[in-house]
Write an enzyme that holds these catalytic residues in place. Structure first.
Site, mmCIF file in Angstrom:
data_model
loop_
_atom_site.group_PDB
_atom_site.id
_atom_site.type_symbol
_atom_site.label_atom_id
_atom_site.label_comp_id
_atom_site.label_asym_id
_atom_site.label_seq_id
_atom_site.Cartn_x
_atom_site.Cartn_y
_atom_site.Cartn_z
ATOM 1 N N ARG A 1 -6.527 -18.182 -9.155
ATOM 2 C CA ARG A 1 -7.213 -17.508 -8.041
ATOM 3 C C ARG A 1 -8.393 -16.655 -8.530
ATOM 4 O O ARG A 1 -8.328 -16.067 -9.608
ATOM 5 C CB ARG A 1 -6.205 -16.681 -7.239
ATOM 6 C CG ARG A 1 -5.120 -17.590 -6.658
ATOM 7 C CD ARG A 1 -4.176 -16.859 -5.764
ATOM 8 N NE ARG A 1 -4.827 -16.364 -4.564
ATOM 9 C CZ ARG A 1 -4.222 -15.578 -3.682
ATOM 10 N NH1 ARG A 1 -2.973 -15.205 -3.878
ATOM 11 N NH2 ARG A 1 -4.868 -15.168 -2.615
ATOM 12 N N SER B 1 -12.868 -9.686 2.764
ATOM 13 C CA SER B 1 -11.594 -9.644 2.040
ATOM 14 C C SER B 1 -11.086 -8.219 1.958
ATOM 15 O O SER B 1 -11.751 -7.340 1.414
ATOM 16 C CB SER B 1 -11.783 -10.213 0.628
ATOM 17 O OG SER B 1 -10.727 -9.759 -0.204
ATOM 18 N N ASP C 1 -4.033 -15.870 7.320
ATOM 19 C CA ASP C 1 -2.725 -16.259 6.765
ATOM 20 C C ASP C 1 -1.908 -17.108 7.741
ATOM 21 O O ASP C 1 -0.909 -17.714 7.351
ATOM 22 C CB ASP C 1 -1.918 -15.012 6.384
ATOM 23 C CG ASP C 1 -2.518 -14.280 5.181
ATOM 24 O OD1 ASP C 1 -3.335 -14.884 4.448
ATOM 25 O OD2 ASP C 1 -2.165 -13.102 4.975
ATOM 26 N N ARG D 1 0.830 -1.214 0.000
ATOM 27 C CA ARG D 1 0.000 0.000 0.000
ATOM 28 C C ARG D 1 0.858 1.255 0.000
ATOM 29 O O ARG D 1 0.509 2.260 -0.633
ATOM 30 C CB ARG D 1 -0.957 -0.033 1.198
ATOM 31 C CG ARG D 1 -2.091 -1.054 0.995
ATOM 32 C CD ARG D 1 -2.702 -1.464 2.315
ATOM 33 N NE ARG D 1 -3.886 -2.304 2.161
ATOM 34 C CZ ARG D 1 -3.876 -3.616 1.910
ATOM 35 N NH1 ARG D 1 -2.730 -4.256 1.762
ATOM 36 N NH2 ARG D 1 -5.012 -4.298 1.800
ATOM 37 N N ARG E 1 -5.049 -24.108 0.873
ATOM 38 C CA ARG E 1 -4.293 -24.357 2.106
ATOM 39 C C ARG E 1 -4.941 -25.383 3.026
ATOM 40 O O ARG E 1 -4.296 -25.828 3.975
ATOM 41 C CB ARG E 1 -4.016 -23.041 2.845
ATOM 42 C CG ARG E 1 -2.935 -22.231 2.149
ATOM 43 C CD ARG E 1 -2.569 -20.974 2.900
ATOM 44 N NE ARG E 1 -1.486 -20.278 2.221
ATOM 45 C CZ ARG E 1 -1.243 -18.969 2.330
ATOM 46 N NH1 ARG E 1 -2.024 -18.219 3.092
ATOM 47 N NH2 ARG E 1 -0.232 -18.424 1.689
ATOM 48 N N GLY F 1 -1.448 -11.744 -5.068
ATOM 49 C CA GLY F 1 -2.887 -11.460 -5.111
ATOM 50 C C GLY F 1 -3.180 -10.016 -4.713
ATOM 51 O O GLY F 1 -4.073 -9.373 -5.274
ATOM 52 N N GLN G 1 -8.645 -7.313 0.184
ATOM 53 C CA GLN G 1 -8.283 -7.019 -1.206
ATOM 54 C C GLN G 1 -9.493 -6.499 -1.976
ATOM 55 O O GLN G 1 -9.397 -5.538 -2.740
ATOM 56 C CB GLN G 1 -7.677 -8.262 -1.856
ATOM 57 C CG GLN G 1 -6.351 -8.633 -1.178
ATOM 58 C CD GLN G 1 -5.720 -9.905 -1.690
ATOM 59 O OE1 GLN G 1 -6.302 -10.598 -2.543
ATOM 60 N NE2 GLN G 1 -4.553 -10.241 -1.195
ATOM 61 N N LYS H 1 -6.282 -19.302 -1.465
ATOM 62 C CA LYS H 1 -5.030 -18.586 -1.204
ATOM 63 C C LYS H 1 -3.972 -19.041 -2.227
ATOM 64 O O LYS H 1 -4.323 -19.627 -3.242
ATOM 65 C CB LYS H 1 -4.584 -18.818 0.247
ATOM 66 C CG LYS H 1 -5.540 -18.196 1.261
ATOM 67 C CD LYS H 1 -5.554 -16.678 1.135
ATOM 68 C CE LYS H 1 -6.572 -16.034 2.049
ATOM 69 N NZ LYS H 1 -6.724 -14.600 1.808
HETATM 70 C C1 S3P Z 1 -4.169 -9.075 2.064
HETATM 71 C C2 S3P Z 1 -5.434 -9.548 2.344
HETATM 72 C C3 S3P Z 1 -5.741 -10.969 2.626
HETATM 73 C C4 S3P Z 1 -4.485 -11.767 2.947
HETATM 74 C C5 S3P Z 1 -3.352 -11.456 1.999
HETATM 75 C C6 S3P Z 1 -3.007 -9.984 2.043
HETATM 76 C C7 S3P Z 1 -3.997 -7.651 1.804
HETATM 77 O O1 S3P Z 1 -6.369 -11.530 1.494
HETATM 78 O O2 S3P Z 1 -4.766 -13.149 2.929
HETATM 79 O O3 S3P Z 1 -2.194 -12.213 2.343
HETATM 80 O O4 S3P Z 1 -2.845 -7.168 1.833
HETATM 81 O O5 S3P Z 1 -4.985 -6.965 1.563
HETATM 82 P P1 S3P Z 1 -7.953 -11.384 1.197
HETATM 83 O O6 S3P Z 1 -8.265 -9.983 0.991
HETATM 84 O O7 S3P Z 1 -8.183 -12.203 -0.028
HETATM 85 O O8 S3P Z 1 -8.634 -11.971 2.381
#
Ligand code: S3P
Length: 426
Positions: free
Chosen positions: A120, A165, A313, A25, A344, A92, A167, A340
């Protein structure tokens, strides 16, 4: 192959590399901000380096030396249409957050990554961004990479996310910063909130109301200095090492303890582990502390509900700890594990079983039987950094030697893991 021998004791004072989520970020917001952003404590792992390389391809000057980074921000619309595809590698976070940013840009981009990224789910971000007006396509109607994005003017929206999530939430909030009106995201459980905190650090007004977070379009980011704390998800492997090797004690300095990430601390304590927070402070809107971890006999517990996104995680290494706890540990509500870097649930079960671990997969988690004696084995990271590291920790508690194949995956989030583990193992 990474070789791990059983440890007699884990001891010392250490620091872990910078937080992966915050490092991504800091680079993204720095690139979109007006003025210079300097970052210290940056994680120079493969994932965050992918984010840097994507922005360089869009004409942003970024200097990176180890954990120090300088980003010459050119403002939100200072990005240039890239001449080549953007390669997100294994990350991701890069592809999903960038989707939100690229959806606002007046040009075309194609993003793709490695074999794991190709499997994914992407529709969870593409769907809402399409509703905001972005033109995005990908394999299987946008579910999979490569993603092709033609950005432009967006409408704001109130999005009810079916998954917790960060993300997804971050992609929509980023797009919302350039949409007309107020964009909000409501989650079923709170996911990590680094985006919200860092937007505020860059001068953006963000409003939270329970599980809903909103931003008004048209706000600017202003470049600044960011100090990234150590990654609690990396510290988790060391905490687990202390808990599986009797007589151990470790001080882990400068770890981010954002409440949306500290499920691992709650679980270790609930299992009977000794973990003390020292020197608590706030750095760039993020809480930070030193963690004093002392070995104690753990017992099995049930882990489910709201806490799951706060430790998602860490589940692979929690499973390893659970093999050494007295009684059964049950993990539920964690179906997100299946999407993931690997599935996992499947990879923890297949690799931990090689040590003689007794783990049963379920639809939304797993059941781990303790206290189980582990025998050293040759395991495969399956290209998943956290599986590689979790199994290295199992190796510390096992008899005989353990070998981890495809160990280079560990560089995704924890460069220097092998050396650090050697330094603290006696
Ligand atoms: C992350 C959000 C998580 C996490 C990933 C990093 C992030 O994923 O598992 O390692 O930096 O926003 P999700 O948003 O898919 O839950």
């Amino acid at each position: 192959m990474l070789r791990v021998r059983p440890a007699k004791k884990i001891a010392g004072t250490v620091r872990v590399p910078g937080d992966k989520s915050i490092s991504h970020r800091a680079v993204m917001f720095g690139a979109l901000a007006e003025g210079v952003t300097t970052i210290e404590g940056f994680l120079p792992g493969a994932d965050c380096l992918s984010t840097i390389s994507c922005f360089r391809r869009m004409g942003i000057e970024i200097e990176q030396q180890g954990d120090k980074v300088t980003v010459q921000g050119k403002g939100w619309y200072g990005l240039q249409e890239p001449m080549q595809h953007l390669d997100v590698g294994n990350s991701g976070t890069t592809i999903r957050l960038m989707s939100g940013i690229l959806a606002t840009q007046p040009f075309h981009t194609v993003m793709e990554g490695d074999e794991s990224i190709a499997k994914r789910p992407m529709r969870r971000v593409i769907g809402p961004l399409r509703q905001m007006g972005a033109k995005i396509d990908g394999r299987k109607d946008g579910e999979f990479t490569p993603l092709s994005i033609r950005g432009g003017k967006l409408q704001s929206m109130a999005y009810q996310s079916p998954v917790a999530s960060a993300q997804v939430k971050s992609a929509i909030l980023l797009a919302g910063l350039q949409a007309e009106g107020v964009t909000s995201v409501t989650e079923p459980h709170l996911s990590r909130d680094h985006t919200e905190r860092m937007m505020q650090a860059f001068g953006v007004s963000v409003v939270r109301d329970g599980l809903t977070v909103s931003v008004e379009g048209g706000q600017k980011l202003t470049g600044r200095a960011i100090s990234v704390p150590g990654d609690i998800s990396s510290a988790a492997f060391l905490i687990a090492a202390v808990m599986v090797v009797p007589g151990s004690s470790l001080l882990i300095e400068n770890v981010g303890i954002n409440p949306s990430r500290t499920g691992i601390i709650d679980v270790v304590k609930a299992m009977g582990g000794s973990l003390e927070l020292q020197n608590e402070r706030i750095v760039n809107e993020e809480p930070v502390a030193d963690l004093l971890v002392t070995h104690s006999q753990l017992h099995g517990i049930e882990i489910s509900g709201d806490i799951i996104p706060r430790l998602i995680d860490e589940i692979p290494v929690i499973a390893v700890m659970a093999t050494q706890a007295i009684g059964q540990t049950v993990i539920r509500d964690a179906e997100e594990l299946k999407v993931k870097e690997t599935d996992r649930i499947a990879t923890v079960v297949s690799q931990l079983s090689k040590f003689g671990g007794r783990v049963t997969p379920t639809d939304d988690g797993m059941i781990i039987e303790g206290q189980t004696a582990l025998t050293g084995a040759v395991i495969d990271s399956m290209g998943d950094h956290r599986i590689g590291m979790a199994m290295a920790i199992a190796g510390l508690a096992a008899t005989g030697e353990t070998g981890i194949e495809n160990e280079e995956a560990i560089n995704v989030s924890f460069p220097g893991f092998e050396e650090l583990l050697k330094n603290i193992s006696q």
